[in-house]
Design a protein around this motif. Structure first.
Motif, PDB file in Angstrom:
ATOM      1  N   THR A 294       0.855  -1.185   0.000  1.00  0.00           N
ATOM      2  CA  THR A 294       0.000   0.000   0.000  1.00  0.00           C
ATOM      3  C   THR A 294       0.896   1.242   0.000  1.00  0.00           C
ATOM      4  O   THR A 294       2.086   1.165   0.334  1.00  0.00           O
ATOM      5  CB  THR A 294      -0.918   0.073   1.242  1.00  0.00           C
ATOM      6  OG1 THR A 294      -0.124   0.334   2.409  1.00  0.00           O
ATOM      7  CG2 THR A 294      -1.712  -1.208   1.430  1.00  0.00           C
ATOM      8  N   GLN A 295       0.305   2.358  -0.331  1.00  0.00           N
ATOM      9  CA  GLN A 295       1.049   3.621  -0.313  1.00  0.00           C
ATOM     10  C   GLN A 295       1.613   3.908   1.071  1.00  0.00           C
ATOM     11  O   GLN A 295       2.742   4.384   1.204  1.00  0.00           O
ATOM     12  CB  GLN A 295       0.117   4.749  -0.747  1.00  0.00           C
ATOM     13  CG  GLN A 295       0.718   6.141  -0.648  1.00  0.00           C
ATOM     14  CD  GLN A 295      -0.213   7.204  -1.190  1.00  0.00           C
ATOM     15  OE1 GLN A 295      -0.486   7.227  -2.389  1.00  0.00           O
ATOM     16  NE2 GLN A 295      -0.709   8.066  -0.324  1.00  0.00           N
ATOM     17  N   ASP A 296       0.824   3.622   2.118  1.00  0.00           N
ATOM     18  CA  ASP A 296       1.211   4.013   3.481  1.00  0.00           C
ATOM     19  C   ASP A 296       2.399   3.229   4.017  1.00  0.00           C
ATOM     20  O   ASP A 296       3.081   3.713   4.938  1.00  0.00           O
ATOM     21  CB  ASP A 296       0.014   3.840   4.418  1.00  0.00           C
ATOM     22  CG  ASP A 296      -1.174   4.664   3.964  1.00  0.00           C
ATOM     23  OD1 ASP A 296      -1.093   5.897   4.044  1.00  0.00           O
ATOM     24  OD2 ASP A 296      -2.165   4.076   3.505  1.00  0.00           O
ATOM     25  N   VAL A 297       2.662   2.052   3.487  1.00  0.00           N
ATOM     26  CA  VAL A 297       3.788   1.267   3.984  1.00  0.00           C
ATOM     27  C   VAL A 297       5.074   1.575   3.233  1.00  0.00           C
ATOM     28  O   VAL A 297       6.172   1.222   3.688  1.00  0.00           O
ATOM     29  CB  VAL A 297       3.469  -0.247   3.914  1.00  0.00           C
ATOM     30  CG1 VAL A 297       3.539  -0.768   2.486  1.00  0.00           C
ATOM     31  CG2 VAL A 297       4.407  -1.053   4.813  1.00  0.00           C
ATOM     32  N   CYS A 298       4.978   2.269   2.100  1.00  0.00           N
ATOM     33  CA  CYS A 298       6.165   2.532   1.281  1.00  0.00           C
ATOM     34  C   CYS A 298       7.261   3.324   1.988  1.00  0.00           C
ATOM     35  O   CYS A 298       8.438   3.162   1.645  1.00  0.00           O
ATOM     36  CB  CYS A 298       5.763   3.215  -0.022  1.00  0.00           C
ATOM     37  SG  CYS A 298       5.000   2.079  -1.203  1.00  0.00           S
ATOM     38  N   PRO A 299       6.955   4.208   2.972  1.00  0.00           N
ATOM     39  CA  PRO A 299       8.061   4.849   3.694  1.00  0.00           C
ATOM     40  C   PRO A 299       9.036   3.856   4.333  1.00  0.00           C
ATOM     41  O   PRO A 299      10.190   4.212   4.616  1.00  0.00           O
ATOM     42  CB  PRO A 299       7.334   5.680   4.758  1.00  0.00           C
ATOM     43  CG  PRO A 299       6.057   6.060   4.106  1.00  0.00           C
ATOM     44  CD  PRO A 299       5.664   4.826   3.329  1.00  0.00           C
ATOM     45  N   PHE A 300       8.594   2.611   4.553  1.00  0.00           N
ATOM     46  CA  PHE A 300       9.459   1.604   5.161  1.00  0.00           C
ATOM     47  C   PHE A 300      10.169   0.737   4.123  1.00  0.00           C
ATOM     48  O   PHE A 300      10.969  -0.120   4.502  1.00  0.00           O
ATOM     49  CB  PHE A 300       8.638   0.701   6.091  1.00  0.00           C
ATOM     50  CG  PHE A 300       8.004   1.440   7.231  1.00  0.00           C
ATOM     51  CD1 PHE A 300       8.748   1.810   8.339  1.00  0.00           C
ATOM     52  CD2 PHE A 300       6.656   1.791   7.187  1.00  0.00           C
ATOM     53  CE1 PHE A 300       8.170   2.506   9.389  1.00  0.00           C
ATOM     54  CE2 PHE A 300       6.067   2.479   8.236  1.00  0.00           C
ATOM     55  CZ  PHE A 300       6.824   2.845   9.333  1.00  0.00           C
ATOM     56  N   TYR A 301       9.877   0.960   2.846  1.00  0.00           N
ATOM     57  CA  TYR A 301      10.481   0.132   1.811  1.00  0.00           C
ATOM     58  C   TYR A 301      11.997   0.350   1.791  1.00  0.00           C
ATOM     59  O   TYR A 301      12.477   1.471   1.663  1.00  0.00           O
ATOM     60  CB  TYR A 301       9.890   0.454   0.439  1.00  0.00           C
ATOM     61  CG  TYR A 301      10.411  -0.444  -0.664  1.00  0.00           C
ATOM     62  CD1 TYR A 301      10.104  -1.803  -0.671  1.00  0.00           C
ATOM     63  CD2 TYR A 301      11.228   0.054  -1.671  1.00  0.00           C
ATOM     64  CE1 TYR A 301      10.580  -2.645  -1.663  1.00  0.00           C
ATOM     65  CE2 TYR A 301      11.713  -0.771  -2.669  1.00  0.00           C
ATOM     66  CZ  TYR A 301      11.396  -2.124  -2.654  1.00  0.00           C
ATOM     67  OH  TYR A 301      11.874  -2.956  -3.639  1.00  0.00           O
ATOM     68  N   GLU A 302      12.735  -0.721   1.971  1.00  0.00           N
ATOM     69  CA  GLU A 302      14.198  -0.691   2.048  1.00  0.00           C
ATOM     70  C   GLU A 302      14.695   0.252   3.138  1.00  0.00           C
ATOM     71  O   GLU A 302      15.823   0.737   3.093  1.00  0.00           O
ATOM     72  CB  GLU A 302      14.809  -0.298   0.688  1.00  0.00           C
ATOM     73  CG  GLU A 302      14.524  -1.322  -0.403  1.00  0.00           C
ATOM     74  CD  GLU A 302      15.097  -0.927  -1.752  1.00  0.00           C
ATOM     75  OE1 GLU A 302      15.299   0.287  -1.977  1.00  0.00           O
ATOM     76  OE2 GLU A 302      15.325  -1.828  -2.576  1.00  0.00           O
ATOM     77  N   ASP A 303      13.839   0.521   4.123  1.00  0.00           N
ATOM     78  CA  ASP A 303      14.225   1.390   5.233  1.00  0.00           C
ATOM     79  C   ASP A 303      13.770   0.811   6.574  1.00  0.00           C
ATOM     80  O   ASP A 303      13.464   1.546   7.505  1.00  0.00           O
ATOM     81  CB  ASP A 303      13.659   2.799   5.043  1.00  0.00           C
ATOM     82  CG  ASP A 303      14.386   3.843   5.879  1.00  0.00           C
ATOM     83  OD1 ASP A 303      15.483   3.518   6.392  1.00  0.00           O
ATOM     84  OD2 ASP A 303      13.869   4.959   6.040  1.00  0.00           O
ATOM     85  N   HIS A 304      13.697  -0.504   6.644  1.00  0.00           N
ATOM     86  CA  HIS A 304      13.489  -1.179   7.918  1.00  0.00           C
ATOM     87  C   HIS A 304      14.207  -2.524   7.865  1.00  0.00           C
ATOM     88  O   HIS A 304      14.476  -3.052   6.785  1.00  0.00           O
ATOM     89  CB  HIS A 304      12.010  -1.343   8.259  1.00  0.00           C
ATOM     90  CG  HIS A 304      11.285  -2.391   7.476  1.00  0.00           C
ATOM     91  ND1 HIS A 304      11.039  -2.292   6.125  1.00  0.00           N
ATOM     92  CD2 HIS A 304      10.723  -3.578   7.855  1.00  0.00           C
ATOM     93  CE1 HIS A 304      10.365  -3.348   5.703  1.00  0.00           C
ATOM     94  NE2 HIS A 304      10.172  -4.157   6.734  1.00  0.00           N
TER      95      HIS A 304
ATOM     96  N   GLU B 210       2.617  -0.148  12.799  1.00  0.00           N
ATOM     97  CA  GLU B 210       1.689  -1.095  13.403  1.00  0.00           C
ATOM     98  C   GLU B 210       0.470  -1.307  12.507  1.00  0.00           C
ATOM     99  O   GLU B 210       0.033  -2.445  12.288  1.00  0.00           O
ATOM    100  CB  GLU B 210       1.258  -0.585  14.786  1.00  0.00           C
ATOM    101  CG  GLU B 210       0.018  -1.231  15.382  1.00  0.00           C
ATOM    102  CD  GLU B 210       0.175  -2.691  15.758  1.00  0.00           C
ATOM    103  OE1 GLU B 210      -0.853  -3.333  16.081  1.00  0.00           O
ATOM    104  OE2 GLU B 210       1.312  -3.205  15.736  1.00  0.00           O
ATOM    105  N   ARG B 211      -0.061  -0.234  11.957  1.00  0.00           N
ATOM    106  CA  ARG B 211      -1.217  -0.360  11.063  1.00  0.00           C
ATOM    107  C   ARG B 211      -0.837  -1.090   9.779  1.00  0.00           C
ATOM    108  O   ARG B 211      -1.637  -1.859   9.239  1.00  0.00           O
ATOM    109  CB  ARG B 211      -1.770   1.033  10.753  1.00  0.00           C
ATOM    110  CG  ARG B 211      -2.427   1.703  11.952  1.00  0.00           C
ATOM    111  CD  ARG B 211      -2.747   3.157  11.668  1.00  0.00           C
ATOM    112  NE  ARG B 211      -3.525   3.756  12.749  1.00  0.00           N
ATOM    113  CZ  ARG B 211      -3.762   5.061  12.849  1.00  0.00           C
ATOM    114  NH1 ARG B 211      -3.287   5.898  11.926  1.00  0.00           N
ATOM    115  NH2 ARG B 211      -4.477   5.531  13.846  1.00  0.00           N
ATOM    116  N   SER B 212       0.381  -0.860   9.301  1.00  0.00           N
ATOM    117  CA  SER B 212       0.835  -1.555   8.099  1.00  0.00           C
ATOM    118  C   SER B 212       0.987  -3.053   8.349  1.00  0.00           C
ATOM    119  O   SER B 212       0.715  -3.869   7.456  1.00  0.00           O
ATOM    120  CB  SER B 212       2.170  -0.961   7.619  1.00  0.00           C
ATOM    121  OG  SER B 212       1.994   0.368   7.177  1.00  0.00           O
TER     122      SER B 212
END
Length: 257
Positions: free
Chosen positions: A130-140, A194-196
């Motif tokens: 989803t769009q909302d989880v993309c901030p964590f893409y390759e950054d967690h 958490e929501r992701s």
């Protein structure tokens, strides 16, 4: 027309008070969202004057009841140097090492939220679904180990090393951990992570995942994945909790900046 951005401060005392207020508000929000599990869970904020000290919620107190006056200041050896309560030893073991390894980090958040724990039990990372989880893409990252309750700094050092330069960590069989350049950012990353986790678990149960392409996931991360955007996203939550639970500011009331 006005648009709120992170404030600046004229004195270290103002900045300290601001961080303590935001920390208390974040803890209240974690309580409201049900992120408590007994005495587990902690959010820390680095002191703006003493960089090897951090403010943290006291051991054994509900997130829902904490005020600014209850926060404790802990030094690099785990001693409470200000405040009247004990420190959670796990909070010191984990957060002291993260703050030491990441001078860019102002705040770190860890709690045993339901969906974070569920995803951590699978030993997998978040997918860009989803769009909302993309901030964590390759950054967690995934701390792919579990050796009991974290009570010593060596284990905290291993966690900090695995986190590296990223904004978030999934602790296998344990839960989530997020960091930020402000309390607001660290809290927002935890809430949306958490929501992701919840969304991914629901999607996996319903059928085959159809992830966003790597190119578009990276683009979306660049658009939404910085701490200023996190601060902006968090502000409505801060406004809600500060207005509905003004007792969180303690006897002196909120600081005006």
């Amino acid at each position: 027309m006005s648009f709120a951005l992170p404030p600046t401060f004229e004195t270290v005392e103002q900045e300290r008070r601001h961080r303590k207020e935001r920390l208390t508000a974040a803890l209240r929000l974690f309580g409201r969202f049900g992120f408590e599990e007994g005495v587990a869970g902690h959010i820390t904020a680095r002191d703006p004057e003493f960089a090897d000290h951090f403010w943290v919620n006291p051991f054994g107190m509900s997130f829902k009841h904490i005020t600014v006056d209850d926060l404790i200041l802990v030094d690099h050896e785990g001693r409470v140097v200000e405040g009247r309560f004990h420190v959670n030893q796990a909070a010191f073991a984990i957060h002291s090492q993260i703050h030491a390894a990441r001078p860019d980090v102002v705040a770190a958040a860890h709690s045993h939220s339901t969906h974070g724990r569920a995803l951590s039990a699978l030993g997998i990372r978040l997918e860009p679904i989803t769009q909302d989880v993309c901030p964590f893409y390759e950054d967690h990252e995934l701390f792919d180990d579990y050796a009991g309750v974290v009570l010593d700094t060596e284990e905290g050092r291993r966690i900090a090393k695995t986190l590296g330069t990223h904004k978030a960590l999934i602790l296998r069989n344990h839960g989530l951990l997020t960091v930020g350049r402000s309390v607001d950012a660290a809290a927002w990353w935890f809430i949306t992570m958490e929501r992701s986790c919840q969304v991914q678990l629901l999607a996996q149960a319903a059928g085959e995942l159809r992830p966003i392409s790597p190119e578009n996931a990276r683009l979306t991360r660049e658009q939404l994945g910085n701490d200023t955007v996190a601060w902006i996203n968090y502000k409505p939550l801060y406004d809600v909790i500060s207005r509905s639970e003004p007792d969180l500011f303690g006897v002196d009331g909120p600081m005006t900046v």
